[in-house]
Scaffold this motif. Sequence first.
Motif, PDB file in Angstrom:
ATOM      1  N   THR A  65       0.848  -1.185   0.000  1.00  0.00           N
ATOM      2  CA  THR A  65       0.000   0.000   0.000  1.00  0.00           C
ATOM      3  C   THR A  65       0.886   1.238   0.000  1.00  0.00           C
ATOM      4  N   PRO A  66       0.867   2.072  -1.055  1.00  0.00           N
ATOM      5  CA  PRO A  66       0.107   1.864  -2.291  1.00  0.00           C
ATOM      6  C   PRO A  66       0.638   0.668  -3.076  1.00  0.00           C
ATOM      7  N   PRO A  67      -0.164   0.163  -4.024  1.00  0.00           N
ATOM      8  CA  PRO A  67       0.188  -1.082  -4.731  1.00  0.00           C
ATOM      9  C   PRO A  67       1.264  -0.877  -5.794  1.00  0.00           C
ATOM     10  N   LEU A  68       2.480  -0.576  -5.351  1.00  0.00           N
ATOM     11  CA  LEU A  68       3.565  -0.283  -6.292  1.00  0.00           C
ATOM     12  C   LEU A  68       4.091  -1.520  -7.002  1.00  0.00           C
ATOM     13  N   ALA A  69       3.881  -2.707  -6.423  1.00  0.00           N
ATOM     14  CA  ALA A  69       4.486  -3.924  -6.962  1.00  0.00           C
ATOM     15  C   ALA A  69       3.577  -4.695  -7.907  1.00  0.00           C
ATOM     16  N   ALA A  70       2.407  -4.155  -8.232  1.00  0.00           N
ATOM     17  CA  ALA A  70       1.492  -4.838  -9.148  1.00  0.00           C
ATOM     18  C   ALA A  70       1.520  -4.148 -10.516  1.00  0.00           C
ATOM     19  N   PRO A  71       1.227  -4.908 -11.573  1.00  0.00           N
ATOM     20  CA  PRO A  71       0.915  -6.344 -11.596  1.00  0.00           C
ATOM     21  C   PRO A  71       2.172  -7.194 -11.763  1.00  0.00           C
ATOM     22  N   GLU A 209       9.033   3.944 -11.355  1.00  0.00           N
ATOM     23  CA  GLU A 209       8.080   4.038 -12.453  1.00  0.00           C
ATOM     24  C   GLU A 209       7.007   2.971 -12.262  1.00  0.00           C
ATOM     25  N   PRO A 210       5.790   3.186 -12.794  1.00  0.00           N
ATOM     26  CA  PRO A 210       4.770   2.133 -12.708  1.00  0.00           C
ATOM     27  C   PRO A 210       5.128   0.954 -13.599  1.00  0.00           C
ATOM     28  N   GLY A 218      -5.047   7.731  -8.103  1.00  0.00           N
ATOM     29  CA  GLY A 218      -5.035   7.971  -6.662  1.00  0.00           C
ATOM     30  C   GLY A 218      -3.667   7.887  -6.020  1.00  0.00           C
ATOM     31  N   LEU A 219      -2.607   7.743  -6.814  1.00  0.00           N
ATOM     32  CA  LEU A 219      -1.264   7.635  -6.248  1.00  0.00           C
ATOM     33  C   LEU A 219      -0.537   8.973  -6.184  1.00  0.00           C
ATOM     34  N   ASN A 224       6.491  10.712  -9.942  1.00  0.00           N
ATOM     35  CA  ASN A 224       6.883  12.031 -10.483  1.00  0.00           C
ATOM     36  C   ASN A 224       8.330  12.053 -10.975  1.00  0.00           C
ATOM     37  N   LYS A 225       8.955  10.885 -11.073  1.00  0.00           N
ATOM     38  CA  LYS A 225      10.326  10.728 -11.584  1.00  0.00           C
ATOM     39  C   LYS A 225      11.390  11.347 -10.674  1.00  0.00           C
ATOM     40  N   LYS A 226      11.032  11.616  -9.428  1.00  0.00           N
ATOM     41  CA  LYS A 226      11.992  12.180  -8.479  1.00  0.00           C
ATOM     42  C   LYS A 226      12.565  11.131  -7.535  1.00  0.00           C
ATOM     43  N   TYR A 227      11.928   9.968  -7.468  1.00  0.00           N
ATOM     44  CA  TYR A 227      12.314   8.971  -6.472  1.00  0.00           C
ATOM     45  C   TYR A 227      13.130   7.837  -7.091  1.00  0.00           C
TER      46      TYR A 227
END
Length: 281
Positions: A65-71, A209-210, A218-219, A224-227
């Motif tokens: 949470t948030p679901p960064l590792a899907a799919p 990146e996603p 909702g994320l 935002n390409k900063k992390y």
Amino acid sequence: MKPYTLILTTLLIGVLLLPGCSSQPDETGMEEAAPAPEETRPELGAMVVVPAGEFTMGSDVMPGTPPLAAPAHKVTLPAYEIDVYEVTNVEFARFQIESDYEAKGDWRTYYKIGREEHPVANVTWEDAKAYCEWAGKRLPTEAEWEKAARGTEGLRYPWGEVFDWTKTNTNEHGVRDVLPVGSLPDDKSPYGVYDIFGNIQEWTADTLEPYPGAKTEGLGNVYNKKYKVVRGSSYAMKGESMALWTRAGFLPNSQYSIVFRGARDVEQPGGETQTQAAASR
């Protein structure tokens, strides 16, 4: 004397003062049972090859949470090498002695004599990148880190699918501090990469990146390409709520006890490295 020189000098003195082995014969005349063989672990700085091939990256089961590792999705990588251990204080100290680079992270605050083989905590992403370049390596990509951790079976933890606090240095273990690299042999990936889940989080080369097909509604500004992507768990985190596919993002100048390990291209068929082959396409 510079603090880095003091570190290395102390190490050398320690080696010189080790007691020598006795050459006198056993006066009892009795044979002693041979000690059980100890596990032979790689030396500091050792690397292992992760073979070329496909693996499953991410997860639809516990994406966080948030679901960064899907799919979950398939990724194919060429062969590469990755460090067996996280970079240690003594290795980073040598880098500081032999280079003109001035570390931006406050790693010295977390170092004291006796912690030479602890991971070098509190280094920025630029510090990690600079060390790897000096060592003839680079930071592993996020995909390389995950494949080295999960293998081709898509493991949730290095030892299997069920969390076991005795096998890794997370909050549940109760140490409440970083351990020397390789202290817990069960926290070792199928390729022989130690401390791949617990102990301390690690920088990767990639910007957050996603994943292909990911839902990003909702994320907010997460992508935002900063992390920069940080992987793994740590002694301060609840390991049971995480997995080898868990992702996190930090600003490049963050410290937060983040460490790293190096990677290196393997020569591909035709004499090219992975980087050279990609550049020619």
